[in-house]
Design a protein around this motif. Sequence first.
Motif, PDB file in Angstrom:
ATOM      1  N   UNK A  68       0.847  -1.187   0.000  1.00 20.37           N
ATOM      2  CA  UNK A  68       0.000   0.000   0.000  1.00 20.37           C
ATOM      3  C   UNK A  68       0.884   1.238   0.000  1.00 20.37           C
ATOM      4  N   UNK A  69       1.015   1.846  -1.189  1.00 26.53           N
ATOM      5  CA  UNK A  69       1.833   3.062  -1.346  1.00 26.53           C
ATOM      6  C   UNK A  69       3.209   2.914  -0.705  1.00 26.53           C
ATOM      7  N   UNK A 128     -13.560   1.750   3.610  1.00 24.82           N
ATOM      8  CA  UNK A 128     -12.251   2.370   3.835  1.00 24.82           C
ATOM      9  C   UNK A 128     -12.180   3.702   3.102  1.00 24.82           C
ATOM     10  N   UNK A 129     -11.763   4.751   3.809  1.00 27.24           N
ATOM     11  CA  UNK A 129     -11.649   6.083   3.207  1.00 27.24           C
ATOM     12  C   UNK A 129     -10.217   6.588   3.326  1.00 27.24           C
ATOM     13  N   UNK A 182      -3.141  10.300  -3.272  1.00 27.13           N
ATOM     14  CA  UNK A 182      -3.770   8.996  -3.497  1.00 27.13           C
ATOM     15  C   UNK A 182      -3.082   7.873  -2.737  1.00 27.13           C
ATOM     16  N   UNK A 183      -3.876   6.878  -2.382  1.00 30.87           N
ATOM     17  CA  UNK A 183      -3.358   5.626  -1.849  1.00 30.87           C
ATOM     18  C   UNK A 183      -3.340   4.609  -2.987  1.00 30.87           C
ATOM     19  N   UNK A 214      -7.670  11.061  -2.545  1.00 25.87           N
ATOM     20  CA  UNK A 214      -7.942  11.642  -1.226  1.00 25.87           C
ATOM     21  C   UNK A 214      -9.434  11.874  -1.013  1.00 25.87           C
ATOM     22  N   UNK A 215      -9.909  11.467   0.158  1.00 23.61           N
ATOM     23  CA  UNK A 215     -11.311  11.664   0.499  1.00 23.61           C
ATOM     24  C   UNK A 215     -12.265  10.645  -0.081  1.00 23.61           C
TER      25      UNK A 215
END
Length: 315
Positions: free
Chosen positions: A75-76, A161-162, A168-169, A284-285
Motif C-alpha cells: 500500500x503506497x 475504507x476512506x 492517493x493511496x 484523497x477523500x
Amino acid sequence: MSQPITVTHTLGEQILVTSGGVELLAYVYAPDPDPFEARKPYVHPLRTLAGGLVSGYRPNDHRWHKGLQLAAGHLSGQNFWGGDSGAGRGQGDRRSGDRVGSMRHDCFSDFEVTEDRLRFVERLTWMESGGQEWAAERRTVEVHSVEPAEGAWALDWSLHLINVRDQPLSFGSTATAGDEPAGCTGLHWRGPRDFAKGDVLGPGIPGDKGRTAAAQLMGTPASEAAWIAFTAEHDSNDTHSTVLFAHAPENADSIHASHWFVRSDPFPSVALSWAFFEEFELPPGESFGYRYRVVVADGAWDRDHAEDYLATHRW
C-alpha cells in the motif's frame, strides 16, 4: 433453527463467542507486541460447532499469519500484511520495520447482541510505519446462523475504507510488487497445520487434494467463482471440517475486481484479493467497500453441499 450464543467482551482485548459449550471464535483487537507483524485485529481461534480448530496462529513459516484478518501486502510503499511480504522481488529476506504499517482500534460505534446473533461496528485507523494516519476504516462483523442441523455457522465481514491522506493511496499486493503469483492482500485466512494438502473446491471445481484444485483456482476472478471452500481431515481423530469463503454480490461493483489467492501445499491459505494482478488508486477523500462471508462447518462438504447452503442462506 439457530442455536443461542454467548458473547464475552473483555474491554480493550477481545470478544469471545461461544455456543453449545464450544468457543467458536475470538476476535482479538488488542495489538500483538511485534510491529514487524503489522499489528492489527484478527480472529483466532476459529472452531466448528463440534470444536474442530480451523485457524492457525503465528506459524513458523509466516509469523504474521493470524487466523482470519484484513491485510494489505502493498500500500503506497508500506506493508500492512506483515513481515517483508511487500518488499518485492530482489529485496531479500530482511527484517525491517521501517515500512510495516499497523491498524489502530479506535472504538466500537455499535455493538448488538441478541439470543442468536452478534453484530458490531468497529472504527480503525490505518497508520504507516512512522505513525501518519493514512486511512479510516469502518468494519462490521456479524456472527449468525449457528445451526446444529446444518453443522455450520457463519461470519459476515464488511469494510468501508476512506483515504484520509492528501494524496492517493495505491493498493497493490506482493504479486504487483513482483512476487508472482503471491497476490497477498485483502481478507486473509491461514488454516491450521493439519489442513495442509487439504481439498479445495469451487464452482466448476469438484475438489482435489493438494496443489491441483488450488492451482486451478489461484488467480481466478470472483466474477467466475463467487465462492471457494477448503476442507481437510484433522490430526488425532477421524473428523473433517470445511471453511467456505464467499463474495457478496455487490462486490462486483466495488472499486476493483477481486481474484482468489489459494494455497493448499505447503500450507493452507486463502485470500479474497482485491489487487491480485494490478494496482488501483484511491484518491484523497474517496472510499471503497467489500463484504464477505465465511462459513465454518463440520464434515467434508462437496460442491453441491456448498452451493445448497449458499442458496438457502441468502445475503
